[in-house]
Design an enzyme around this catalytic site. Structure first.
Site, PDB file in Angstrom:
ATOM      1  N   GLY A 249       5.557  -2.264   0.176  1.00 44.07           N
ATOM      2  CA  GLY A 249       4.548  -1.178  -0.416  1.00 44.07           C
ATOM      3  C   GLY A 249       3.163  -1.737   0.150  1.00 44.07           C
ATOM      4  O   GLY A 249       2.903  -2.818   0.459  1.00 44.07           O
ATOM      5  N   PRO A 251      -0.792  -2.570   0.264  1.00 43.54           N
ATOM      6  CA  PRO A 251      -1.339  -3.972  -0.454  1.00 43.54           C
ATOM      7  C   PRO A 251      -1.777  -3.708  -1.668  1.00 43.54           C
ATOM      8  O   PRO A 251      -2.372  -2.644  -2.225  1.00 43.54           O
ATOM      9  CB  PRO A 251      -2.337  -4.293   0.406  1.00 43.54           C
ATOM     10  CG  PRO A 251      -2.642  -3.380   1.602  1.00 43.54           C
ATOM     11  CD  PRO A 251      -1.435  -2.402   1.395  1.00 43.54           C
ATOM     12  N   THR A 253      -0.414  -3.345  -4.649  1.00 37.57           N
ATOM     13  CA  THR A 253       0.301  -2.521  -5.764  1.00 37.57           C
ATOM     14  C   THR A 253       1.348  -3.368  -6.476  1.00 37.57           C
ATOM     15  O   THR A 253       2.201  -2.730  -7.328  1.00 37.57           O
ATOM     16  CB  THR A 253       1.157  -1.511  -4.971  1.00 37.57           C
ATOM     17  OG1 THR A 253       2.009  -2.209  -3.691  1.00 37.57           O
ATOM     18  CG2 THR A 253       0.515  -0.335  -4.458  1.00 37.57           C
ATOM     19  N   GLY A 254       0.920  -4.604  -6.522  1.00 40.14           N
ATOM     20  CA  GLY A 254       1.865  -5.486  -7.517  1.00 40.14           C
ATOM     21  C   GLY A 254       2.945  -6.121  -7.051  1.00 40.14           C
ATOM     22  O   GLY A 254       3.970  -6.350  -7.985  1.00 40.14           O
ATOM     23  N   LYS A 255       3.270  -6.337  -5.951  1.00 42.26           N
ATOM     24  CA  LYS A 255       4.575  -7.020  -5.455  1.00 42.26           C
ATOM     25  C   LYS A 255       4.487  -8.185  -5.892  1.00 42.26           C
ATOM     26  O   LYS A 255       5.341  -8.778  -6.336  1.00 42.26           O
ATOM     27  CB  LYS A 255       4.446  -6.951  -3.948  1.00 42.26           C
ATOM     28  CG  LYS A 255       4.551  -5.501  -3.437  1.00 42.26           C
ATOM     29  CD  LYS A 255       4.669  -5.434  -1.874  1.00 42.26           C
ATOM     30  CE  LYS A 255       3.575  -5.819  -0.925  1.00 42.26           C
ATOM     31  NZ  LYS A 255       2.392  -5.155  -1.287  1.00 42.26           N
ATOM     32  N   GLU A 473     -25.344  17.450   4.094  1.00 40.55           N
ATOM     33  CA  GLU A 473     -24.294  17.290   2.727  1.00 40.55           C
ATOM     34  C   GLU A 473     -23.843  18.734   1.953  1.00 40.55           C
ATOM     35  O   GLU A 473     -22.820  19.113   1.606  1.00 40.55           O
ATOM     36  CB  GLU A 473     -24.730  16.306   1.931  1.00 40.55           C
ATOM     37  CG  GLU A 473     -24.856  14.702   2.358  1.00 40.55           C
ATOM     38  CD  GLU A 473     -23.588  14.444   2.856  1.00 40.55           C
ATOM     39  OE1 GLU A 473     -22.460  14.904   2.224  1.00 40.55           O
ATOM     40  OE2 GLU A 473     -23.433  13.531   3.503  1.00 40.55           O
TER      41      GLU A 473
HETATM   42  P1  ADP Z   1       0.359  -7.069  -3.715  1.00 41.63           P
HETATM   43  O1  ADP Z   1       1.260  -8.647  -3.802  1.00 41.63           O
HETATM   44  O2  ADP Z   1       1.079  -6.004  -3.780  1.00 41.63           O
HETATM   45  O3  ADP Z   1      -0.475  -7.015  -2.484  1.00 41.63           O
HETATM   46  P2  ADP Z   1      -0.761  -8.310  -6.192  1.00 41.63           P
HETATM   47  O4  ADP Z   1       0.588  -8.360  -6.763  1.00 41.63           O
HETATM   48  O5  ADP Z   1      -1.335  -9.465  -5.570  1.00 41.63           O
HETATM   49  O6  ADP Z   1      -0.473  -7.186  -4.981  1.00 41.63           O
HETATM   50  O7  ADP Z   1      -1.695  -7.530  -6.878  1.00 41.63           O
HETATM   51  C1  ADP Z   1      -2.897  -7.959  -7.291  1.00 41.63           C
HETATM   52  C2  ADP Z   1      -3.553  -7.838  -8.781  1.00 41.63           C
HETATM   53  O8  ADP Z   1      -3.400  -6.297  -8.893  1.00 41.63           O
HETATM   54  C3  ADP Z   1      -2.698  -8.352  -9.633  1.00 41.63           C
HETATM   55  O9  ADP Z   1      -3.000  -9.491  -9.964  1.00 41.63           O
HETATM   56  C4  ADP Z   1      -3.161  -7.409 -10.676  1.00 41.63           C
HETATM   57  O10 ADP Z   1      -3.979  -7.808 -11.492  1.00 41.63           O
HETATM   58  C5  ADP Z   1      -3.135  -5.742 -10.150  1.00 41.63           C
HETATM   59  N1  ADP Z   1      -2.129  -5.149 -10.358  1.00 41.63           N
HETATM   60  C6  ADP Z   1      -1.442  -4.633  -9.237  1.00 41.63           C
HETATM   61  N2  ADP Z   1      -0.348  -3.811  -9.600  1.00 41.63           N
HETATM   62  C7  ADP Z   1      -0.403  -3.779 -10.826  1.00 41.63           C
HETATM   63  C8  ADP Z   1       0.447  -3.175 -11.735  1.00 41.63           C
HETATM   64  N3  ADP Z   1       1.465  -2.257 -11.579  1.00 41.63           N
HETATM   65  N4  ADP Z   1       0.271  -3.392 -13.118  1.00 41.63           N
HETATM   66  C9  ADP Z   1      -0.976  -4.262 -13.607  1.00 41.63           C
HETATM   67  N5  ADP Z   1      -1.796  -5.003 -12.793  1.00 41.63           N
HETATM   68  C10 ADP Z   1      -1.268  -4.620 -11.338  1.00 41.63           C
HETATM   69 ZN    ZN Z   2     -20.844  14.717   7.158  1.00 39.90          ZN
END
Ligand code: ADP
Ligand code: ZN
Length: 676
Positions: A249, A251, A253-255, A473
Site C-alpha cells: 500500500g 506510504p 497508510t499504517g503498514k 485564478e
Molecule cells: P507505513 O508503514 O504504511 O508507511 P506507518 O504505519 O508508519 O505507515 O504509519 C505512520 C503513522 O501514521 C502511524 O504511526 C500512525 O500514527 C498513522 N497512521 C497510519 N495509518 C493509520 C491508521 N489506519 N490508524 C491510525 N493511525 C494511522
Molecule cells: Zn493555474
C-alpha cells in the site's frame, strides 16, 4: 570470529573480578602488557647504545690524509656500504684526538670507529689511499676492510610503514561503516543482523484498537495472530501455517502500525528491520545478515519478523544484467529466498513484509510458500478517515465546533500518517495563537498548510502581477464551476503559499473510475488560468507552467494508458508489471509516436478553446470574481454561488455519491491545488 568475541568478553570480565577481590594478586593483563612492551623498547635502546656507542665524528679526507695518515695514527679503515669510511685510531694515538672526540653523551666508543667521512667512489678512495701511503711511508700503512652493514631497525620500519598505514585506514573505514549500519562500532558485527527486537523486556504495546479503519486488512492479519496463538487448531487439520504476508500500500497508510499491532496482540517477540539495513558496501554482508536474522528468529520462535521497505532487496533480479552493480542485492535476495524455503513450515516464524511497490518485487518472492499472502492496505475512504481522526484526536483538547465527519470530508486522499500530521499541526497552530482549545479553523489551516505549504504574506508582488494572478485564478474557478465534471471548488486565494503565487482548492470526489468526460473537463478547468490571461491581457505568462505540466500528463495518460483516443485505439502502453524497460525502446512505431503526439495536441487544443469559450461567455462573472479576489485575497464556494448561481448538477451528484464503489482501477487524483 566467535572466538575473538569470546576472548574479548573474557578480558573485560577479568577487571570486574579484581574489583570484587581487591586484595587479590592478579595483575590487570592490559597493564602488564604495556609494561612488557615498554621494558622491551627500553632494553632495545640500551643495548643499541652499549654495543655501538655514539656515532663517530665526521671529518674529511684532507684531514685524514694530512694529519692522521701523515702521523701514522690510524689503525684500520672500514669502508661501510661502499659509501662511508670509518676510521679506527691506534690505541696510542687516541689521546691526541681526545679533545675532538670527547663530546659527553654520544661521543664515539673508545674502541672506535672514531671518525668517518663520506666517499664518492671506492676506486678513487683506494687510489688516494695508495698514493698517500706511498708518500708517507711504512708508518702510515692501514688495514683496509670492507663491510656491508644492514640497519635492520630502519629497514624494517620502512618496510612496515606502508602496510601499517594501509591497515590503519582499513580499520578506520571498517569501523565507520559498521557504525553507520548500527553495528556498535565492532567490525566483527558487520555481518550480524541489525534487527530491532521487541520481546518480553521491551514489549510492543500497539494493539489493533490503535489501527483505525483497514477492516479487511485487519481481518486477514488477525488470522495470523490466531496462527501464532494456537497453531494446533490449524495443524491438527493438516493445514499449514503461512510463512509470510506482504503488506502492500501507499506510504503512511499504517503498514508498520499493523505489523506492530500483530506483535502486540500475539504477545510474541517481534523483529523489525528495514530492507535497506541489509545492504552495505561490502560484498556478502547482506546475505550474512539475512542468515543471522533467521537464526535469531528461529531461536525465539514463535515470533514475527517484519521487514519494512522490502523492495530495497526484493526488486526483481536481472533486469539490468549489463549494469552488474546489483550483485550484492541479488545475493541478499537469494539468501532471503533460501532462508524462507529452509525453515520448517510450522516452526512458528512468520515473516511480514511491507512495500509500496509490489509490482517491482521479484516474482520468486511472492510465490506460495514464501509471501503467500498479499494484504492490500489502501488509502482510507471517508469512513475510515473519520475513524483515524478519532484515534488521533483523542489526546487533543478540542473546542465544540470541531466535527469529525466534517474533517474527514475535507481530507480526501490523505493517508493515516497525513491525518496524524494534520491533528498535530492543528494543535501547534492553536498553541501559537495562545488558544486553550483546538478549533475548527486550526484544522482547516493545518490542512491548507499540509497541502499547499506555508503562507508567505510578505512576498513582494507588484500590482500588475497581482492582477494577472487574480484573473488567472478566477479563470480556474469560473471554468471549473461551469463544467459538469470538474471537481467542485472549495476556495481560491492569491496569497502566496509555498512556491505557488496563488492557489485554487478543490474537493475531488472519491472516484474508483474516471470517465473520459471527467478527464476532459479536468483538463479544461486546468487550462482556465492561461485562457483567462490570454483573453484579458492578450498575453500569456510563465505562471501556467504547473498547469500545463499537469494537462500534458493527463492527456498523455488518456491516449497511451486508458485507450481514450479514437485514432490510437484501445491500446495501453502502461507497464504495470514494471518488468520491461520501456524507457529504452518504445513499444510502438515511429508512426504511432507521431499519432500519439498529434492526439495529445488535439485534446489540449480543443480543451483550451472550450475554456476560452466559457470565459468569453461569462466575462462579466469572471471579472467580478477577479475583482473580489484582488479585494479580499481569498474567496469561497459561497462567493461563486453568489456570482454564478448554484451548480445545476451539484444536487444530483450528492445523491449519486452514496452508490457502492465500482470495481476497477483506482485513479488517484488526491486533494489538488492549482498553482499559478
Ligand atoms: P507505513 O508503514 O504504511 O508507511 P506507518 O504505519 O508508519 O505507515 O504509519 C505512520 C503513522 O501514521 C502511524 O504511526 C500512525 O500514527 C498513522 N497512521 C497510519 N495509518 C493509520 C491508521 N489506519 N490508524 C491510525 N493511525 C494511522
Ligand atoms: Zn493555474
Amino acid at each position: 570470529m566467535a572466538d575473538i568475541d569470546k576472548n574479548k568478553s573474557n578480558g573485560s570480565n577479568l577487571p570486574k573480578g579484581n574489583k570484587k577481590n581487591p586484595g587479590g594478586v592478579k595483575i590487570n593483563p592490559k597493564f602488564n602488557l604495556i609494561y612488557v612492551y615498554g621494558f622491551l623498547l627500553l632494553a632495545f635502546f640500551v643495548i643499541q647504545y652499549m654495543t655501538s656507542g655514539g656515532a663517530p665524528v665526521e671529518t674529511s679526507w684532507q684531514e685524514v690524509r694530512n694529519t692522521m695518515l701523515k702521523n701514522g695514527d690510524i689503525d684500520k679503515i672500514v669502508v661501510v656500504n661502499k659509501s662511508q669510511a670509518d676510521i679506527f685510531l691506534k690505541e696510542a694515538s687516541y689521546e691526541k684526538y681526545k679533545s675532538k672526540l670527547d663530546l659527553g653523551i654520544g661521543s664515539p666508543a673508545k674502541i672506535g670507529p672514531h671518525f668517518f667521512f663520506t666517499i664518492g667512489s671506492v676506486d678513487v678512495f683506494e687510489k688516494n689511499l695508495e698514493s698517500a701511503v706511498a708518500e708517507f711511508g711504512e708508518k702510515s700503512k692501514v688495514t683496509l676492510t670492507y663491510e656491508l652493514r644492514h640497519d635492520y631497525f630502519t629497514e624494517i620500519l620502512s618496510w612496515l610503514f606502508l602496510p601499517l598505514v594501509l591497515l590503519g585506514v582499513w580499520f578506520w573505514v571498517f569501523r565507520r561503516m559498521s557504525k553507520g549500519g548500527g553495528g556498535g562500532g565492532n567490525i566483527f558485527n558487520v555481518g550480524k543482523s541489525q534487527a530491532k527486537i521487541f520481546d518480553k523486556e521491551s514489549r510492543v504495546s500497539t494493539t489493533f484498537k490503535e489501527v483505525a479503519g483497514l477492516a479487511e486488512a485487519k481481518q486477514e492479519i488477525e488470522e495470523i495472530v490466531e496462527f501464532l496463538k494456537n497453531p494446533e487448531r490449524y495443524t491438527k487439520l493438516g493445514g499449514k501455517i503461512p510463512k509470510g504476508a506482504l503488506l502492500v500500500g501507499p506510504p503512511g497508510t499504517g503498514k508498520t502500525l499493523l505489523a506492530k499491532a500483530v506483535a502486540g496482540e500475539a504477545d510474541v517477540p517481534f523483529f523489525s528491520m528495514s530492507g535497506s539495513d541489509f545492504v552495505e558496501m561490502f560484498v556478502g554482508v547482506g546475505a550474512s545478515r539475512v542468515r543471522d536474522l533467521f537464526k535469531q528468529a528461529k531461536e525465539k520462535s514463535p515470533c514475527i519478523v517484519f521487514i519494512d521497505e522490502i523492495d530495497a532487496i526484493g526488486r526483481a533480479r536481472g533486469r539490468n544484467p549489463n549494469m552488474g552493480s546489483n550483485d550484492e542485492r541479488e545475493n541478499t535476495l537469494n539468501q532471503l529466498l533460501t532462508e524462507m524455503d529452509g525453515f520448517d513450515t510450522n516452526s512458528g516464524v512468520i515473516i511480514l513484509g511491507a512495500t509500496n511497490r509490489a509490482d517491482i518485487l521479484d516474482r520468486a518472492l511472492m510465490r506460495a510458500g514464501r509471501f503467500d499472502r498479499q494484504i492490500h492496505v489502501e488509502l482510507p475512504d471517508v469512513i475510515d478517515r473519520k475513524e483515524i481522526f478519532m484515534v488521533h484526536l483523542r489526546p487533543l483538547t478540542l473546542s465544540e465546533d470541531v466535527n469529525v465527519g466534517f474533517l474527514a470530508k475535507q481530507t480526501p486522499g490523505f493517508s493515516g500518517a497525513d491525518i496524524a500530521n494534520v491533528c498535530n499541526e492543528a494543535a501547534l497552530i492553536a498553541a501559537r495563537k495562545q488558544k486553550t482549545k483546538v478549533e475548527k479553523q486550526d484544522f482547516l489551516d493545518a490542512v491548507d498548510r499540509i497541502v499547499g505549504g506555508l503562507e508567505k504574506k510578505n512576498k513582494i508582488i507588484t500590482a500588475d502581477e497581482k492582477a494577472i494572478i487574480a484573473y488567472h485564478e478566477a479563470g480556474h474557478a469560473t471554468v471549473s464551476w461551469l463544467l459538469e465534471y470538474a471537481h467542485p471548488l472549495v476556495k481560491v486565494t492569491i496569497v502566496p503559499r509555498g512556491k505557488a503565487l496563488g492557489a485554487a482548492w478543490y474537493l475531488p470526489e472519491e472516484r474508483q473510475i474516471t470517465t473520459s468526460e471527467q478527464m476532459l473537463d479536468e483538463i479544461c478547468a486546468t487550462l482556465g488560468g492561461r485562457a483567462a490571461e490570454e483573453l484579458v491581457f492578450s498575453k500569456i505568462s510563465s505562471g501556467a507552467q504547473n498547469d500545463l505540466e499537469k494537462v500534458t500528463k493527463t492527456a498523455y495518460s488518456m491516449v497511451c494508458y486508458f485507450g481514450m483516443s479514437e485514432k490510437v485505439g484501445n491500446v495501453s502502453y502502461y507497464d504495470s508489471s514494471g518488468q520491461s524497460d520501456y524507457s529504452f525502446n518504445k513499444p510502438y512505431s515511429e508512426k504511432t509516436a507521431e499519432l500519439i503526439d498529434s492526439e495529445i495536441n488535439e485534446i489540449i487544443r480543443t480543451a483550451f478553446a472550450r475554456a476560452k469559450e466559457i470565459l468569453r461567455n461569462n466575462a462579466e462573472g469572471h471579472k467580478k470574481l477577479a475583482d473580489l479576489l484582488l479585494e479580499r485575497e481569498v474567496i469561497f464556494t459561497e462567493d461563486l454561488e453568489n456570482i454564478f448561481g448554484l451548480r445545476p448538477w451539484g444536487k444530483k451528484k450528492e445523491e449519486e455519491k452514496s452508490e457502492t464503489p465500482v470495481e476497477g482501477q483506482k485513479l488517484d487524483f488526491g486533494p489538488e491545488i492549482e498553482k499559478v
